[in-house]
Design a protein around this motif. Sequence first.
Motif, PDB file in Angstrom:
ATOM      1  N   VAL A 149       0.922  -1.188  -0.022  1.00 52.75           N
ATOM      2  CA  VAL A 149      -0.051   0.026  -0.090  1.00 52.75           C
ATOM      3  C   VAL A 149       0.846   1.139  -0.065  1.00 52.75           C
ATOM      4  O   VAL A 149       0.565   2.181  -0.739  1.00 52.75           O
ATOM      5  CB  VAL A 149      -0.936   0.106   1.217  1.00 52.75           C
ATOM      6  N   PHE A 150       2.041   1.152   1.089  1.00 56.47           N
ATOM      7  CA  PHE A 150       2.862   2.293   0.775  1.00 56.47           C
ATOM      8  C   PHE A 150       3.604   2.625  -0.588  1.00 56.47           C
ATOM      9  O   PHE A 150       3.558   3.845  -0.896  1.00 56.47           O
ATOM     10  CB  PHE A 150       3.856   2.092   1.886  1.00 56.47           C
ATOM     11  N   ALA A 151       4.089   1.590  -1.339  1.00 57.97           N
ATOM     12  CA  ALA A 151       4.502   1.664  -2.554  1.00 57.97           C
ATOM     13  C   ALA A 151       3.374   2.193  -3.481  1.00 57.97           C
ATOM     14  O   ALA A 151       3.890   3.334  -4.387  1.00 57.97           O
ATOM     15  CB  ALA A 151       4.925   0.188  -3.143  1.00 57.97           C
ATOM     16  N   VAL A 152       2.132   1.756  -3.311  1.00 60.49           N
ATOM     17  CA  VAL A 152       1.127   2.406  -4.083  1.00 60.49           C
ATOM     18  C   VAL A 152       1.049   4.115  -3.930  1.00 60.49           C
ATOM     19  O   VAL A 152       0.911   4.942  -4.786  1.00 60.49           O
ATOM     20  CB  VAL A 152      -0.147   1.613  -3.901  1.00 60.49           C
ATOM     21  N   LEU A 153       1.124   4.339  -2.507  1.00 60.08           N
ATOM     22  CA  LEU A 153       0.889   5.719  -2.209  1.00 60.08           C
ATOM     23  C   LEU A 153       2.097   6.553  -2.751  1.00 60.08           C
ATOM     24  O   LEU A 153       1.806   7.599  -3.257  1.00 60.08           O
ATOM     25  CB  LEU A 153       0.898   5.562  -0.678  1.00 60.08           C
ATOM     26  N   VAL A 154       3.468   6.013  -2.755  1.00 59.10           N
ATOM     27  CA  VAL A 154       4.302   6.721  -3.249  1.00 59.10           C
ATOM     28  C   VAL A 154       4.184   7.069  -4.890  1.00 59.10           C
ATOM     29  O   VAL A 154       4.656   8.147  -5.192  1.00 59.10           O
ATOM     30  CB  VAL A 154       5.703   6.201  -3.022  1.00 59.10           C
ATOM     31  N   CYS A 155       3.886   5.790  -5.345  1.00 60.50           N
ATOM     32  CA  CYS A 155       3.428   6.041  -7.092  1.00 60.50           C
ATOM     33  C   CYS A 155       2.384   7.172  -7.161  1.00 60.50           C
ATOM     34  O   CYS A 155       1.808   7.357  -8.049  1.00 60.50           O
ATOM     35  CB  CYS A 155       3.013   4.686  -7.418  1.00 60.50           C
ATOM     36  N   PHE A 156       1.540   7.522  -6.129  1.00 63.22           N
ATOM     37  CA  PHE A 156       0.511   8.589  -6.293  1.00 63.22           C
ATOM     38  C   PHE A 156       1.275   9.890  -6.428  1.00 63.22           C
ATOM     39  O   PHE A 156       0.822  10.774  -7.070  1.00 63.22           O
ATOM     40  CB  PHE A 156      -0.524   8.351  -5.169  1.00 63.22           C
ATOM     41  N   LYS A 157       2.109  10.077  -5.164  1.00 55.83           N
ATOM     42  CA  LYS A 157       2.687  11.307  -4.935  1.00 55.83           C
ATOM     43  C   LYS A 157       4.068  11.263  -4.370  1.00 55.83           C
ATOM     44  O   LYS A 157       4.014  10.635  -3.369  1.00 55.83           O
ATOM     45  CB  LYS A 157       1.895  12.373  -3.878  1.00 55.83           C
ATOM     46  N   HIS A 158       5.040  11.714  -5.011  1.00 56.59           N
ATOM     47  CA  HIS A 158       6.410  11.466  -4.365  1.00 56.59           C
ATOM     48  C   HIS A 158       6.987  11.883  -3.291  1.00 56.59           C
ATOM     49  O   HIS A 158       7.836  11.773  -2.645  1.00 56.59           O
ATOM     50  CB  HIS A 158       7.467  11.501  -5.604  1.00 56.59           C
ATOM     51  N   ILE A 159       5.953  13.039  -2.881  1.00 51.28           N
ATOM     52  CA  ILE A 159       6.574  13.725  -1.478  1.00 51.28           C
ATOM     53  C   ILE A 159       6.386  12.810  -0.447  1.00 51.28           C
ATOM     54  O   ILE A 159       7.067  12.594   0.644  1.00 51.28           O
ATOM     55  CB  ILE A 159       5.701  14.932  -1.308  1.00 51.28           C
ATOM     56  N   PHE A 160       5.662  11.419  -0.558  1.00 49.04           N
ATOM     57  CA  PHE A 160       5.811  10.354   0.453  1.00 49.04           C
ATOM     58  C   PHE A 160       6.769   9.718   0.613  1.00 49.04           C
ATOM     59  O   PHE A 160       7.153   8.817   1.421  1.00 49.04           O
ATOM     60  CB  PHE A 160       4.553   9.511   0.208  1.00 49.04           C
ATOM     61  N   LEU A 161       7.895  10.035  -0.299  1.00 49.56           N
ATOM     62  CA  LEU A 161       9.171   9.447  -0.170  1.00 49.56           C
ATOM     63  C   LEU A 161      10.299  10.237   1.186  1.00 49.56           C
ATOM     64  O   LEU A 161      10.845   9.454   1.631  1.00 49.56           O
ATOM     65  CB  LEU A 161      10.208   9.875  -1.316  1.00 49.56           C
ATOM     66  N   TYR A 162       9.404  11.214   1.653  1.00 47.58           N
ATOM     67  CA  TYR A 162       9.811  11.847   2.895  1.00 47.58           C
ATOM     68  C   TYR A 162       9.891  10.707   4.015  1.00 47.58           C
ATOM     69  O   TYR A 162      10.409  10.645   4.880  1.00 47.58           O
ATOM     70  CB  TYR A 162       9.038  12.846   3.302  1.00 47.58           C
ATOM     71  N   ILE A 163       8.819   9.797   3.968  1.00 45.10           N
ATOM     72  CA  ILE A 163       8.678   8.699   4.996  1.00 45.10           C
ATOM     73  C   ILE A 163       9.054   7.394   4.590  1.00 45.10           C
ATOM     74  O   ILE A 163       8.909   6.450   5.418  1.00 45.10           O
ATOM     75  CB  ILE A 163       7.337   8.633   5.639  1.00 45.10           C
ATOM     76  N   ALA A 164       9.739   7.229   3.395  1.00 43.83           N
ATOM     77  CA  ALA A 164      10.193   6.296   2.815  1.00 43.83           C
ATOM     78  C   ALA A 164      11.337   5.371   3.805  1.00 43.83           C
ATOM     79  O   ALA A 164      11.292   4.162   4.081  1.00 43.83           O
ATOM     80  CB  ALA A 164      10.439   6.090   1.414  1.00 43.83           C
ATOM     81  N   PRO A 165      12.155   6.444   4.310  1.00 48.49           N
ATOM     82  CA  PRO A 165      13.364   5.894   5.173  1.00 48.49           C
ATOM     83  C   PRO A 165      12.803   5.295   6.272  1.00 48.49           C
ATOM     84  O   PRO A 165      13.153   4.243   6.740  1.00 48.49           O
ATOM     85  CB  PRO A 165      13.899   6.965   5.592  1.00 48.49           C
ATOM     86  N   ALA A 166      11.540   5.880   6.754  1.00 46.51           N
ATOM     87  CA  ALA A 166      10.948   5.134   7.989  1.00 46.51           C
ATOM     88  C   ALA A 166      10.410   3.656   7.609  1.00 46.51           C
ATOM     89  O   ALA A 166      10.563   2.821   8.437  1.00 46.51           O
ATOM     90  CB  ALA A 166       9.812   6.076   8.471  1.00 46.51           C
ATOM     91  N   TYR A 167       9.647   3.683   6.505  1.00 45.17           N
ATOM     92  CA  TYR A 167       9.116   2.299   6.274  1.00 45.17           C
ATOM     93  C   TYR A 167      10.343   1.595   5.912  1.00 45.17           C
ATOM     94  O   TYR A 167       9.985   0.331   6.297  1.00 45.17           O
ATOM     95  CB  TYR A 167       8.317   2.304   4.950  1.00 45.17           C
ATOM     96  N   LEU A 168      11.563   2.002   5.503  1.00 46.26           N
ATOM     97  CA  LEU A 168      12.658   1.034   5.211  1.00 46.26           C
ATOM     98  C   LEU A 168      13.072   0.208   6.531  1.00 46.26           C
ATOM     99  O   LEU A 168      13.109  -0.897   6.489  1.00 46.26           O
ATOM    100  CB  LEU A 168      13.654   1.720   4.310  1.00 46.26           C
ATOM    101  N   ILE A 169      13.435   1.178   7.304  1.00 47.01           N
ATOM    102  CA  ILE A 169      14.140   0.728   8.534  1.00 47.01           C
ATOM    103  C   ILE A 169      13.130   0.169   9.355  1.00 47.01           C
ATOM    104  O   ILE A 169      13.519  -1.028   9.981  1.00 47.01           O
ATOM    105  CB  ILE A 169      14.765   2.019   9.351  1.00 47.01           C
ATOM    106  N   PHE A 170      11.833   0.432   9.464  1.00 41.63           N
ATOM    107  CA  PHE A 170      10.656  -0.269  10.024  1.00 41.63           C
ATOM    108  C   PHE A 170      10.746  -1.608   9.450  1.00 41.63           C
ATOM    109  O   PHE A 170      10.710  -2.639  10.366  1.00 41.63           O
ATOM    110  CB  PHE A 170       9.396   0.088   9.952  1.00 41.63           C
ATOM    111  N   MET A 171      10.662  -1.898   8.448  1.00 40.88           N
ATOM    112  CA  MET A 171      10.276  -3.192   7.627  1.00 40.88           C
ATOM    113  C   MET A 171      11.717  -4.176   7.848  1.00 40.88           C
ATOM    114  O   MET A 171      11.540  -5.301   8.261  1.00 40.88           O
ATOM    115  CB  MET A 171      10.235  -3.050   5.858  1.00 40.88           C
TER     116      MET A 171
END
Lengths: 539, 497
Positions: free
Chosen positions: A177-199
């Motif tokens: 879902v988060f990947a889909v979200l980033v493909c909607f609006k790339h400002i959500f890359l701001y929280i990609a590091p959070a997802y990465l480390i969390f995963m």
Amino acid sequence: MYHFYPVVPYAMLLVAVKLLATYCYRSTDFEVHRNWLAVTSKSDVAEWYVENTSQWTLDYPPNFAYFERGLAYVADWVDPAMTEVDNLCYASEATVIFQRVTVVLGDVFLLFSAYALFSVLVPRESAVWGAVTQLVFHPGLLIVDSIHFQYNSFLYALLLISFWFVSQKQLVAAGIVFAVLVCFKHIFLYIAPAYLIFMLKRFVFASNNPVAAFATVGTAVAATVLLCFAPFLHQMDVVLARMFPWGRGLTHAYWAPNVYALYNTADVLLQKIMRVEAERATCVNTRGLVDNYVPGEPTHAVLPSITPKVSLALTAGGLLFMSYGYWKLRGNGMLWRFAQGKHWDGIYLVYELALLCATSSIVFFTFSWHVHEKAILMVSIPLMVLVQCVPPSLSEVINNVTQAGTLSLYPLLFEPAELPFKVCLTLALFFVYPLTYPTPIPLEALQTTIPKADSQLYAHLPHLFVDRFLLGLTVAAALYQSVHAFLPWGGVYPFLPLIALSATAAASLLLSFARLVHFCSTVCCGWLLHCSVLAHCPT
Amino acid sequence: MGRRAGEVRNWRVIVALLVVAMGIRSLTIMHPHSGEGKPPMHGDFEAQRHWMEITTALPLREWYRDGPENDLQYWGLDYPPLTAYHSYLIGAVGHKTIPEAFALHSSRGYESYSLKVFMKLSVIFSELLVYFPGAYYAVTGVAHVKLEHNRHQWIALAMLWLHPGVLLIDHGHFQYNAVCLGLTLFAIGAVARHKWWLGSVFFVLAVFFKQIALYYAPAFFFGILALCLQSRGGVGNVLATGVVVVAATAVVFSPWIIEQDWDGILQVAHRMFPFSRGLYEDKVANVWCSVSPVLKLNRLFEREVVLRISAGCTFLSLLPGCLCCFRRKYGNGTWVAAVVISATSFFLFSFQVHEKSILFPAVAAVLLPVASPPGVAMNLTRAVAIITYVALFSMYPLVVKDGTHVLYVCLSLVTIVFVEFACATTPVWRRGWRCVLLSTTAVHLVHFTFSPPSSHPDLWTMLFCWVSCFYFIAAAAALTICQYNCFYDLKYSSKVE
């Protein structure tokens, strides 16, 4: 699954209130989205990222383009002239109402996802409604989405759905879902590091076979992104060039309230004090132009220049600090083992992820290159998820972020018709929104269950006198900035009030950020864990 | 300790309610208004602007007179002096801010962004000064208990401050009804506190702001008369009240009196009561308009006769409700019911009724649950909420004319949610409400989907009138019957909490 029936009246009220803003000021973003409707419906998929009749070319990732294509089917039926590419700045009444209604439907989506998430997080019905209200009537969303015109609400709804999957411990689904979200609006890359480390921590290294786990989640996310970008794989250079227009200046026309706002302010002040005759330098910034970055030229008149490398280093440093802190989170081992297998460990994971997302956004918002003031929503909304569970003083810090962040958005609405609304919103920030704040979990209730070592840390809850003072200054600056243009001397120094607002809001926000980071680095894990336990066993 | 905490909460809830009410008003600023971009006559917005232009540019004695400078055919001033003074005040500020919008003659039909913001702001400020405190004064005045003990008072306060009719007419269509309503609410609050002299002063002011406040006049007359006779002083009180009323009137007309311009006063009165106009304007949800397909009163009789018939019917229908005030020691409930019955009767039967006039019975009705004994308050809240919805529905033809659809949809949604999820909670009320909701939705659907038959282009509009008129008559009849059964009297109901 959930009883969505009680949400229906709430959704109707939400629609009624948000639709009232139909005739308010709308920014060029309105025309941007109308143009995208036209471009996606009238040209081939291969042309979407090439078409440039309007200056507002498509610069969001493909999912948003598909979304606009879907809307265009209805738009064609509402008013065919709306989806003509050459019909620049077309805004018939039907067009305005249609586009406003689509945003409001996004708000309704946000309402339902927020209700689903908070029904899991907060078992008390009244607190659920408080939390939901804070999210869907978020003052920042009201300004940016309902009036200024953007589609953020349904994107945040996707983020909440991702959180919901985390609460169900379906981390791969959350990642997709988060990947889909980033493909909607790339400002959500701001929280990609959070997802990465969390995963990495909670999924990959928490499993018995880290390699297989990494392969699973990596494949899922990569496949999602590839699928979203599939029609454009042959022209990725064009798409990426549209999405990331390099060469912009350090700060946006109106300085987002971050570190550089303070730095610029200091530079301007020093320049005045030292009477430096600057030819270009900061003056350009204060004139409110979207300043382009020219390598080699100084960005400031007195202080050392900030190059993209410096900004990048600061951002990366912040992210590393965050990741390290998260990896070494206090009380991690014992408490986590304690949590595992219980029905509330999913809740704990959501709190953890929300805090990580907020922290990651804070790092980007504070240090990265060319930040927009609207990006404060990226910090504020994940924090709203947390407001339910944090200690009393920290919930006030979060409210402080919302309040100062909202005030810093005021320059978006600059026409006289919105002035009364801004005054009402300021009053609402202090008199209406607090009514929706949940009763924070009392300190005493926690101290009976938490380990001794942790409880000593809780005793050091900060006094918020300075925060209140800075917030007061921000309120004054925001209100003065709102009326400045209508005063007899409004023509003189038009950007001085903007600088004042940027600087005061930056000071207020940075202090709150510091408090949040301090909280994360000290008591975070134990606190969140105990809150998630208490949420299900109220004392 | 607990009491103090309660008080703090009250204060915070009131401020929050006020901020929400203001915030919603602030979002309506850019909504369309009546006659926007429709030359040559425009609409009520232009009328109000024109009055500001006239009152600021001409000397007072020429305001109401036809003359070379003042063409009464073009939105001539036909409201009482207080409206003129109010226009003068706003116009004076307007001359400082946007001079070209209020310049004599040249500003006719003037439209601009800044004028729109200015005018809408003037409505908001007028409301803030008169209507908001008036509503608070009335709600706390007619209540039996303190505000914090009674949620019906909170509901009533919220319903008044966010009244969908007021929002639609004052902020959408554009008028200053809320000032008149605010003065009336002050008067109701004062009479309910047994300060009849203060009540009569406020009521006189309301009438001289907008003559439509006379809808309430019979109830005020009988109520204050009964109050005077039943308290110590008797006939003396009546005489004193009469003196107060005459004095207040004299103050309102003082500029004419000082100049000894008796003709001018007659001219004002002549402008205030335009009997030369029709029985009703456009399509109204009252009796005369609803029966017009079978019985056209205007065509059957002379104007004089029509006037007498309508006046007679009005008095016949309001008298039973109002006479109840002469019961020994009547309560506030009885009197507020009389006020509502009086206004409703005028709306249903009187001469020269506008669709906007439904606002006057609808706003007064909000006070009914608060003024009544606690035992019946909940049922009355339900009834009032439903009638508020019907009142909003009955104004839909005006919405079509003004293009204020968005505002209408928003207000209807809020009202429907309130009734559906907070009021229609018992089987009986649920059935009644479903009936209302279904019939109104059906009319909307018909209106939206089909174009009317070419032989009867007004048929769909008449549907709105018939449906709402039916509910209004039913409500008025129920109200009167309840009035006769002492429904609103504390004595006959359960004791105070």
